[in-house]
Design a protein around this motif. Structure first.
Motif, mmCIF file in Angstrom:
data_model
loop_
_atom_site.group_PDB
_atom_site.id
_atom_site.type_symbol
_atom_site.label_atom_id
_atom_site.label_comp_id
_atom_site.label_asym_id
_atom_site.label_seq_id
_atom_site.Cartn_x
_atom_site.Cartn_y
_atom_site.Cartn_z
ATOM 1 N N ASN A 141 50.678 14.237 -42.112
ATOM 2 C CA ASN A 141 49.730 15.122 -41.437
ATOM 3 C C ASN A 141 48.814 14.381 -40.466
ATOM 4 O O ASN A 141 47.630 14.689 -40.362
ATOM 5 C CB ASN A 141 48.893 15.897 -42.463
ATOM 6 N N GLU A 154 50.353 15.884 -36.344
ATOM 7 C CA GLU A 154 49.981 17.283 -36.120
ATOM 8 C C GLU A 154 48.524 17.406 -35.694
ATOM 9 O O GLU A 154 48.130 18.377 -35.031
ATOM 10 C CB GLU A 154 50.211 18.117 -37.383
ATOM 11 N N ARG A 176 51.489 19.362 -32.403
ATOM 12 C CA ARG A 176 50.644 20.485 -32.825
ATOM 13 C C ARG A 176 51.201 21.814 -32.333
ATOM 14 O O ARG A 176 51.136 22.829 -33.036
ATOM 15 C CB ARG A 176 49.211 20.289 -32.316
ATOM 16 N N TYR A 228 54.233 22.524 -34.661
ATOM 17 C CA TYR A 228 53.873 22.678 -36.071
ATOM 18 C C TYR A 228 52.356 22.832 -36.197
ATOM 19 O O TYR A 228 51.669 21.924 -36.671
ATOM 20 C CB TYR A 228 54.328 21.457 -36.871
ATOM 21 N N GLY A 288 51.226 22.171 -39.528
ATOM 22 C CA GLY A 288 51.780 20.963 -40.111
ATOM 23 C C GLY A 288 53.245 21.111 -40.470
ATOM 24 O O GLY A 288 53.705 22.190 -40.841
ATOM 25 N N GLU A 337 59.154 14.415 -35.183
ATOM 26 C CA GLU A 337 58.049 15.357 -35.077
ATOM 27 C C GLU A 337 57.907 16.042 -33.724
ATOM 28 O O GLU A 337 57.315 17.131 -33.650
ATOM 29 C CB GLU A 337 56.734 14.651 -35.434
#
Length: 261
Positions: free
Chosen positions: A11, A14, A21, A24, A27, A199
């Protein structure tokens, strides 16, 4: 009874990266937990690095059947004490699913006993994931291959121990290949490593990836009772031997003494 699953997320990206961000907003851990909760037998909750005890106090770990782990930017921030608690729970039978850059996490390296290093390139390449073990429970309901249009490349050699089983092998547009889905057993605990999940791409929104995650959790789940005795190292006195024996030499320890660790 539901498979009590904790999705642990670092985390950080994010909170600090606008691209991550936007993909997600709640997160990655929240998206993964939501996907897992679509399975009628899984009850998934979340924990993050920023919480007290990183969201994984002993009491919560004691109740967990499976732990799902995603980390990347700050593996070193995870306390060594927590790593040892998680390792103990895996040996006792808790399942562990390690995702993407979690290959460098303290807990994965602790349980593998190797550097867990690999080649990598962040270029948004096409990844074709081949199901090379179609009868494995983690591959249930999957096609013979599936494509992720944008992913980070991981390439061999991947310095992990020889797996119990290889379920997936990935090919990337740049030519590299990677063992993207492998399993191990440590003590009574089942471990599954699944590679996709960079990510900056919406990988965990992909329906096939979500199916793999659900299959991975149900495979990692060990329905047997917790194996606490795995930590025991009893000193068996001569008189308690299964067959009659006589003591034949000098000894360091007294009968029944706990010994050194």
């Amino acid at each position: 009874m539901a498979i009590r699953t904790i999705v642990w997320g670092e985390n950080i990206h994010e909170q600090t990266n606008d691209v991550v961000r936007s993909i997600y907003p709640d997160g990655m851990h929240a998206v993964i937990a939501k996907a897992l909760n679509e399975h009628p037998d899984i009850e998934a909750t979340t924990a993050t690095l920023q919480e007290e005890e990183h969201g994984l106090p002993q009491g919560r770990l004691d109740q967990a059947d499976v732990l799902v782990w995603w980390g990347h930017k700050d593996h070193g921030a995870v306390s060594d004490a927590l790593v040892e608690r998680i390792a103990a729970r895996v040996w006792e039978g808790m399942g562990l699913v390690v995702l993407h850059s979690g290959h460098f996490s303290k807990i994965f390296k602790r349980l593998m006993g190797t550097p867990c290093a690999l080649k990598w390139r962040e270029a948004g390449e096409r990844e074709r994931v081949w199901v090379v073990n179609p009868r494995h429970p983690i591959a249930a309901g999957l096609p013979e291959h599936f494509v992720l249009e944008n992913e980070e490349m991981y390439g061999e050699a991947f310095s992990v121990p020889e797996p119990l089983e290889t379920v997936f092998i990935s090919w990337f547009a740049g030519g590299e290949v990677f063992r993207s889905g492998m399993t191990w057993r440590r003590g009574a605990g089942n471990i599954f490593y699944f590679r996709p999940g960079h990510e900056t791409y919406p990988t965990y929104h992909d329906a096939t990836v979500q199916a793999v995650l659900r299959n991975g959790v149900t495979w990692a789940y060990n329905p047997q009772a917790r194996y606490d005795a795995i930590h025991d190292a009893p000193n068996v006195p001569v008189e308690s031997a299964l067959e009659p024996i006589s003591e034949r030499g000098p000894r360091l320890h007294q009968a029944g003494e706990a010994g050194y660790r």
